[in-house]
Design a protein around this motif. Structure first.
Motif, PDB file in Angstrom:
ATOM      1  N   UNK A 306       0.480  -1.063  -0.192  1.00  0.00           N
ATOM      2  CA  UNK A 306       0.194   0.309   0.064  1.00  0.00           C
ATOM      3  C   UNK A 306       0.409   1.611   0.006  1.00  0.00           C
ATOM      4  N   UNK A 307       1.764   1.024   0.900  1.00  0.00           N
ATOM      5  CA  UNK A 307       3.030   2.421   1.175  1.00  0.00           C
ATOM      6  C   UNK A 307       3.214   2.479  -0.571  1.00  0.00           C
ATOM      7  N   UNK A 308       4.213   1.759  -1.123  1.00  0.00           N
ATOM      8  CA  UNK A 308       4.467   1.786  -2.526  1.00  0.00           C
ATOM      9  C   UNK A 308       4.029   2.284  -3.359  1.00  0.00           C
ATOM     10  N   UNK A 309       2.414   1.690  -3.155  1.00  0.00           N
ATOM     11  CA  UNK A 309       1.533   2.029  -4.628  1.00  0.00           C
ATOM     12  C   UNK A 309       1.130   3.512  -4.085  1.00  0.00           C
ATOM     13  N   UNK A 310       0.829   3.748  -2.782  1.00  0.00           N
ATOM     14  CA  UNK A 310       0.572   5.169  -2.691  1.00  0.00           C
ATOM     15  C   UNK A 310       2.354   6.164  -3.200  1.00  0.00           C
ATOM     16  N   UNK A 311       2.781   5.587  -2.646  1.00  0.00           N
ATOM     17  CA  UNK A 311       4.575   6.840  -3.417  1.00  0.00           C
ATOM     18  C   UNK A 311       4.647   6.737  -5.148  1.00  0.00           C
ATOM     19  N   UNK A 312       4.140   5.827  -5.666  1.00  0.00           N
ATOM     20  CA  UNK A 312       4.132   5.725  -7.008  1.00  0.00           C
ATOM     21  C   UNK A 312       3.100   6.823  -7.677  1.00  0.00           C
ATOM     22  N   UNK A 379      -0.773   2.922  10.350  1.00  0.00           N
ATOM     23  CA  UNK A 379      -0.229   1.657   9.443  1.00  0.00           C
ATOM     24  C   UNK A 379      -0.540   1.748   8.025  1.00  0.00           C
ATOM     25  N   UNK A 380      -1.644   2.539   7.182  1.00  0.00           N
ATOM     26  CA  UNK A 380      -1.607   2.401   6.303  1.00  0.00           C
ATOM     27  C   UNK A 380      -1.654   4.056   5.342  1.00  0.00           C
ATOM     28  N   UNK A 381      -1.128   3.998   4.176  1.00  0.00           N
ATOM     29  CA  UNK A 381      -1.292   5.485   3.821  1.00  0.00           C
ATOM     30  C   UNK A 381      -2.488   6.240   3.858  1.00  0.00           C
ATOM     31  N   UNK A 382      -2.535   7.306   3.502  1.00  0.00           N
ATOM     32  CA  UNK A 382      -4.078   7.582   3.297  1.00  0.00           C
ATOM     33  C   UNK A 382      -4.380   7.281   1.618  1.00  0.00           C
ATOM     34  N   UNK A 383      -5.709   7.601   1.010  1.00  0.00           N
ATOM     35  CA  UNK A 383      -5.949   7.473  -0.274  1.00  0.00           C
ATOM     36  C   UNK A 383      -5.872   8.358  -0.980  1.00  0.00           C
ATOM     37  N   UNK A 384      -5.632   8.003  -2.238  1.00  0.00           N
ATOM     38  CA  UNK A 384      -4.811   8.937  -2.740  1.00  0.00           C
ATOM     39  C   UNK A 384      -6.055   9.637  -3.324  1.00  0.00           C
ATOM     40  N   UNK A 387      -8.558   8.206  -6.278  1.00  0.00           N
ATOM     41  CA  UNK A 387      -9.520   7.052  -6.049  1.00  0.00           C
ATOM     42  C   UNK A 387     -10.841   7.224  -4.980  1.00  0.00           C
ATOM     43  N   UNK A 388     -10.826   5.968  -5.062  1.00  0.00           N
ATOM     44  CA  UNK A 388     -12.055   5.990  -3.717  1.00  0.00           C
ATOM     45  C   UNK A 388     -11.312   4.894  -2.637  1.00  0.00           C
ATOM     46  N   UNK A 389     -11.479   4.942  -1.158  1.00  0.00           N
ATOM     47  CA  UNK A 389     -11.438   3.259  -0.843  1.00  0.00           C
ATOM     48  C   UNK A 389     -11.102   2.209  -0.999  1.00  0.00           C
ATOM     49  N   UNK A 395      -6.101  -1.942  -5.581  1.00  0.00           N
ATOM     50  CA  UNK A 395      -5.550  -1.203  -6.403  1.00  0.00           C
ATOM     51  C   UNK A 395      -3.968  -2.181  -5.880  1.00  0.00           C
ATOM     52  N   UNK A 396      -4.168  -2.333  -4.638  1.00  0.00           N
ATOM     53  CA  UNK A 396      -3.078  -2.539  -3.924  1.00  0.00           C
ATOM     54  C   UNK A 396      -3.074  -4.163  -3.859  1.00  0.00           C
ATOM     55  N   UNK A 397      -4.045  -4.608  -4.245  1.00  0.00           N
ATOM     56  CA  UNK A 397      -4.016  -6.700  -4.175  1.00  0.00           C
ATOM     57  C   UNK A 397      -4.535  -6.950  -5.668  1.00  0.00           C
TER      58      UNK A 397
END
Length: 471
Positions: A306-312, A379-384, A387-389, A395-397
């Motif tokens: 999740x943090x990888x995809x948030x940063x991406x 634990x989890x980054x905020x939703x970009x 995108x909805x939650x 997207x994470x999975x």
């Protein structure tokens, strides 16, 4: 007149006494029958039965000499036990112990305990015999965690394997091989975009091993001229995780710290590693083949992704903001494996230690009570944005999905630098200038052996610049 000779006393060894107890427990033989079989008197068999618990305790301790026929207690039993305790500590730290070292330590312990005692070579020989310590001019210590001895009647079976209770929680590590679509965007997954990421941490979350990434058949062009020592993560150009190299480095690192650690792995992986050279400081603990518990808690892996995809997404959005009419999928083509390496290192650093601790305990991979629940925001980054939650969670999975028809090219070249105005006037920096400067600065760090600690500060700066570019 011929004198009658005395009957010679036949003393039994510890191993033979255990056999006596087995015969009495498992068969219907009487004490007299057992005495005749071992050529001893019936009262001696009776004494063995009375001392049954003590004999079994000596047998299961793993330190008693099983061939000794009489157990004579030392006059200095306190020093005897203290030296044996120190000896086991030395084994744990892989120290090299010799006879003179043991004699010196015994004298030192006697002085501490206030006893007038000068150990001799004879005393040391008897101490070794009593405690089943190996002989030799130079004794190289083996691992501390001796296998538990089987109970009587099962002596022919192999000893049980090591378990988690043999290690402190700080010395129990779990690792996971994580498939990662390193430049996928919502709605677009490239068939050739998957790499493998190896994550490893201890059950307390106090130690996270360096991220390892692999997955392409050849080293990408983006690594040309890069100093691997300067990178915050490792890259392996071949397909699959190089377990032999990785485990050897892990074992070497633990050896420098004088530690014995356990590494949890799936039973399938341990079987594949059976032919690898032996490890001195890392013990592989396979999970049950029928167990569904991962060797690194799934919540830890998901938080990393999740943090990888948030940063991406933050990086792609920043680039898209200065390129009008460009979609995220088109911008994603420019993400290289080197970019992914930095994103993975940044994401792994952001996984909270408290989450790792609670996840290990919850999965039953570490002892202890459940700690207070960590702050969900940590634990989890905020939703970009955009995108909805549910969409971000999907997207994470996305690794389990089939890749799309389109395939990204491995890399694209960088844009040509614009020439400076002829009059020497320098305009205010644009978003493109800021992003280009970040790329130039990072590459300068990579090529000049910068420490990983500086990269952590660079990531914070990079994230802030990307946020400002999206305003």
């Amino acid at each position: 007149m011929e004198l009658s000779s005395k009957k010679k006393l036949h003393a039994l060894s510890l191993a033979e006494k255990i056999q006596v107890l087995e015969l009495l427990d498992e068969s219907k033989m009487s004490q007299s029958e057992v005495a005749r079989r071992f050529q001893v008197s019936q009262p001696q068999i009776s004494r063995i039965c009375k001392n049954k618990e003590k004999l079994l305790a000596d047998w299961c301790s793993g330190t008693a000499n099983r061939e000794r026929k009489r157990k004579r207690e030392s006059k200095y039993s306190g020093i005897d036990e203290a030296l044996l305790c120190w000896y086991h500590i030395a084994r744990a730290k892989a120290w090299d112990v010799t006879g003179p070292v043991l004699l010196h330590k015994a004298k030192e312990l006697a002085d501490i305990m206030g006893q007038d005692f000068v150990p001799s070579i004879g005393w040391l020989v008897r101490w070794k015999r009593r405690n089943n310590v190996g002989f030799g001019a130079r004794h190289v210590l083996g691992p501390l965690f001796l296998p538990e001895l089987p109970p009587p009647g099962l002596t022919s079976q192999a000893p049980p394997p090591l378990s988690l209770k043999d290690f402190s929680p700080e010395d129990v590590f779990g690792c996971a091989e994580v498939p990662l679509m390193y430049r996928a965007v919502p709605g677009r997954v490239g068939a050739c975009d998957q790499v493998q990421v190896l994550l490893c941490a201890n059950s307390r979350g106090t130690e996270k091993r360096r991220v390892l990434m692999s997955g392409l058949q050849a080293a990408p062009r983006c690594f040309f001229g890069i100093s691997s020592e300067a990178l915050p993560a490792s890259y392996h150009p071949d397909l699959g995780i190089p377990w032999s190299e990785w485990l050897a480095q892990f074992d070497q690192d633990m050896g420098r710290q004088g530690r014995q650690v356990a590494l949890l792995l799936a039973a399938r992986v341990v079987e594949e590693l059976a032919g690898l050279p032996g490890l001195s400081h890392v013990r592989l603990l396979p999970l049950s083949a029928s167990s569904t518990t991962p060797s690194l808690p799934s919540s830890v892996v998901r938080t990393f992704k999740a943090r990888y995809r948030h940063r991406l997404l933050g990086k792609l959005a920043a680039i898209q903001s200065e390129k009008d009419g460009t979609s995220l999928a088109e911008v994603g083509v420019g993400i290289t494996v080197l970019d992914a390496l930095h994103l993975a290192a940044a994401a792994w650093a952001k996984v909270p230690p408290q989450l790792i601790l609670s996840s290990f305990i919850q999965e039953g991979l570490a002892p202890g009570k459940m700690p207070p629940s960590p702050d969900k925001a940590s634990e989890m980054p905020p939703v970009p944005g955009g995108l909805s939650r549910e969409e971000f969670s999907h997207f994470v999975d996305l690794e389990g999905e089939e890749p799309g028809a389109g395939v990204y090219k491995e890399e694209t070249g960088t844009e040509d630098e614009e020439g400076a105005p002829e009059d020497g006037f320098k305009p205010l920096p644009t978003k493109a200038d800021a992003l280009r400067a970040l790329g130039t600065l990072r590459r300068w760090f990579e090529c000049n052996g910068t420490s990983p600690e500086l990269f952590e500060k660079f990531y914070d700066c990079e994230e802030e610049v990307e946020r400002l570019c999206c305003r």
